[in-house]
Design a protein around this motif. Structure first.
Motif, PDB file in Angstrom:
ATOM      1  N   UNK A 137       0.843  -1.174   0.064  1.00 37.72           N
ATOM      2  CA  UNK A 137      -0.107   0.039  -0.172  1.00 37.72           C
ATOM      3  C   UNK A 137       0.864   1.406  -0.136  1.00 37.72           C
ATOM      4  N   UNK A 138       1.789   1.481   0.662  1.00 37.28           N
ATOM      5  CA  UNK A 138       2.852   2.352   0.915  1.00 37.28           C
ATOM      6  C   UNK A 138       3.498   2.669  -0.352  1.00 37.28           C
ATOM      7  N   UNK A 139       4.034   1.664  -0.854  1.00 32.94           N
ATOM      8  CA  UNK A 139       4.665   1.914  -2.262  1.00 32.94           C
ATOM      9  C   UNK A 139       3.775   2.445  -3.477  1.00 32.94           C
ATOM     10  N   UNK A 140       2.371   1.743  -3.496  1.00 32.31           N
ATOM     11  CA  UNK A 140       1.961   2.266  -4.522  1.00 32.31           C
ATOM     12  C   UNK A 140       1.283   3.739  -4.348  1.00 32.31           C
ATOM     13  N   UNK A 141       0.745   3.891  -3.230  1.00 36.79           N
ATOM     14  CA  UNK A 141       0.497   5.347  -2.895  1.00 36.79           C
ATOM     15  C   UNK A 141       1.476   6.416  -3.300  1.00 36.79           C
ATOM     16  N   UNK A 142       2.930   6.148  -2.873  1.00 41.28           N
ATOM     17  CA  UNK A 142       4.140   6.867  -3.134  1.00 41.28           C
ATOM     18  C   UNK A 142       4.359   6.870  -4.603  1.00 41.28           C
ATOM     19  N   UNK A 143       3.984   5.841  -5.164  1.00 41.65           N
ATOM     20  CA  UNK A 143       4.280   5.771  -6.693  1.00 41.65           C
ATOM     21  C   UNK A 143       3.294   6.669  -7.511  1.00 41.65           C
ATOM     22  N   UNK A 144       2.063   6.297  -7.124  1.00 43.49           N
ATOM     23  CA  UNK A 144       0.848   7.084  -7.894  1.00 43.49           C
ATOM     24  C   UNK A 144       0.883   8.574  -7.481  1.00 43.49           C
ATOM     25  N   UNK A 145       1.280   9.065  -6.292  1.00 39.83           N
ATOM     26  CA  UNK A 145       1.074  10.303  -5.818  1.00 39.83           C
ATOM     27  C   UNK A 145      -0.369  10.737  -5.696  1.00 39.83           C
ATOM     28  N   UNK A 146      -1.404   9.819  -5.227  1.00 45.22           N
ATOM     29  CA  UNK A 146      -2.610  10.093  -5.133  1.00 45.22           C
ATOM     30  C   UNK A 146      -2.977   9.822  -3.839  1.00 45.22           C
TER      31      UNK A 146
END
Length: 387
Positions: free
Chosen positions: A292-301
């Motif tokens: 979750x942390x990686x995905x949120x940081x990746x999408x910046x959303x």
């Protein structure tokens, strides 16, 4: 084992099987071959007076060796036979089947039987419930006098003494529930036997790995099979160690809620379903949190990108990622190819390097002298051509 291998019957192991209990309760769990093998042992018992070869059983029962070994394994699992080896010789010990009351009181046996014959048929086998009736029976000492009060008969020990009542009481107090009571009880017993856990240790594991109040056997097994964290935590920076610690100490939904709060957002129904899907894939909360942390940081959303997160989850499932540490190491490998790709995508300039203000000429003195000689010769030919 081979057909020519020999065995003894254990001495003083006289037994008259309770065929009623065998047929009513055990038979649906065994089948013809297993029941026949048990009755063979009981019929040919000789108090350990002589050696026997397994080929005698195969010939009489019309078994192959593979079928014999499978039947013997089921009989030992049901605690009807104990099988030993001593000094190269095998020993067979027979055990009596449990009476109806003890069999039905055993949660593992009764659940397994329910799976085989159904809840209605099991209800017909259940004994009359007299817990609310007045007991008018007399004690021994009241009738015969002089006798001491006998303790209530204790249920015989069994391989499957999983204390389901205590387990359920803990569940109720902590607000946990089964996904499928019949399958979960059998699975809990199997897991406790495999890892030699008491019912309380099994419960603590179930509580730790439960998702949204539902016990998950797959996540319990994933936790037990999780490799120990490498002693080389030196490979992680202090910031990374803090991230790992936070991921390990938070439930997935709470972890996502904290991230959302920082972005002034709330969890959506689709995101809760996504967390459920990841838990169904047997991921532990610590791994879900890292994804979750990686995905949120990746999408910046402020919202989870489901498509991207599921791609990461599929890759983690294929790679067998089962801890926060392994997840972080895997995420590092995601970034390295991206850096290489970004460098390779930079367009090549047709502007010569020496036009750069920071360009340094590293040509040797000998090479410069050679180039100057070529330059003079070229200019000399050009002058002669003009004349």
């Amino acid at each position: 084992m081979k057909p020519i291998d020999e065995f003894f019957y254990c001495r003083q192991n006289y037994l008259t099987p309770d065929t009623s209990s065998l047929m009513r309760f055990y038979y649906p769990l065994m089948g013809d071959g297993d029941l026949g093998l048990y009755l063979y042992f009981a019929s040919f018992f000789d108090n350990g007076s002589q050696r026997h070869k397994f080929s005698e059983i195969l010939n009489h029962m019309q078994f192959g060796m593979q079928a014999f070994e499978a039947s013997l394994a089921r009989l030992t699992a049901l605690d009807l036979v104990a099988f030993y080896r001593q000094q190269g010789v095998y020993l067979i010990q027979l055990k009596p089947p449990l009476p109806a009351k003890d069999f039905l009181a055993n949660p593992v046996y009764s659940r397994q039987l329910e799976q085989k014959i159904g809840q209605v048929a099991l209800g017909y086998l259940a004994l009359e419930d007299l817990s609310q009736a007045e007991d008018l029976s007399k004690d021994f000492s009241e009738v015969f006098g002089g006798g001491r009060q006998l303790n209530p008969k204790q249920a015989p020990s069994s391989k499957t003494q999983f204390d389901l009542d205590s387990f359920k009481n803990r569940m109720t107090s902590d607000g946990l529930r089964f996904s499928d009571p019949t399958k979960d009880v059998l699975g809990l017993n199997q897991l406790s036997e495999q890892y030699h856990l008491s019912w309380y240790d099994t419960y603590l594991l179930a509580k730790e790995t439960a998702h949204r109040g539902v016990i998950s056997l797959s996540r319990m097994r994933a936790k037990k099979e999780q490799p120990q964290a490498a002693s080389g935590s030196q490979s992680f920076s202090p910031e990374e160690l803090a991230i790992i610690q936070e991921a390990k100490g938070s439930k997935a939904e709470h972890y996502l809620a904290n991230i959302k709060k920082l972005r002034h957002a709330t969890i959506t129904a689709d995101e809760r379903q996504l967390l459920d899907d990841l838990a169904e894939m047997s991921f532990l909360d610590e791994v879900i949190n890292m994804m979750v942390l990686y995905t949120v940081n990746k999408s910046k959303s402020a919202n989870l990108n489901k498509t991207y997160l599921m791609k990461v989850a599929n890759d983690f499932a294929y790679q067998g990622v089962s801890s926060a540490e392994a997840a972080l190491e895997k995420m590092r490998s995601f970034k390295e190819p991206q850096k290489k790709a970004s460098k390779s995508r930079q367009p090549k300039s047709n502007v010569p390097e020496w036009s750069n203000q920071e360009y340094k000429n590293e040509t040797s003195a000998e090479e410069q002298a050679r180039l100057e000689a070529i330059k003079r010769q070229t200019l000399e030919r050009l002058r002669k051509g003009e004349e």
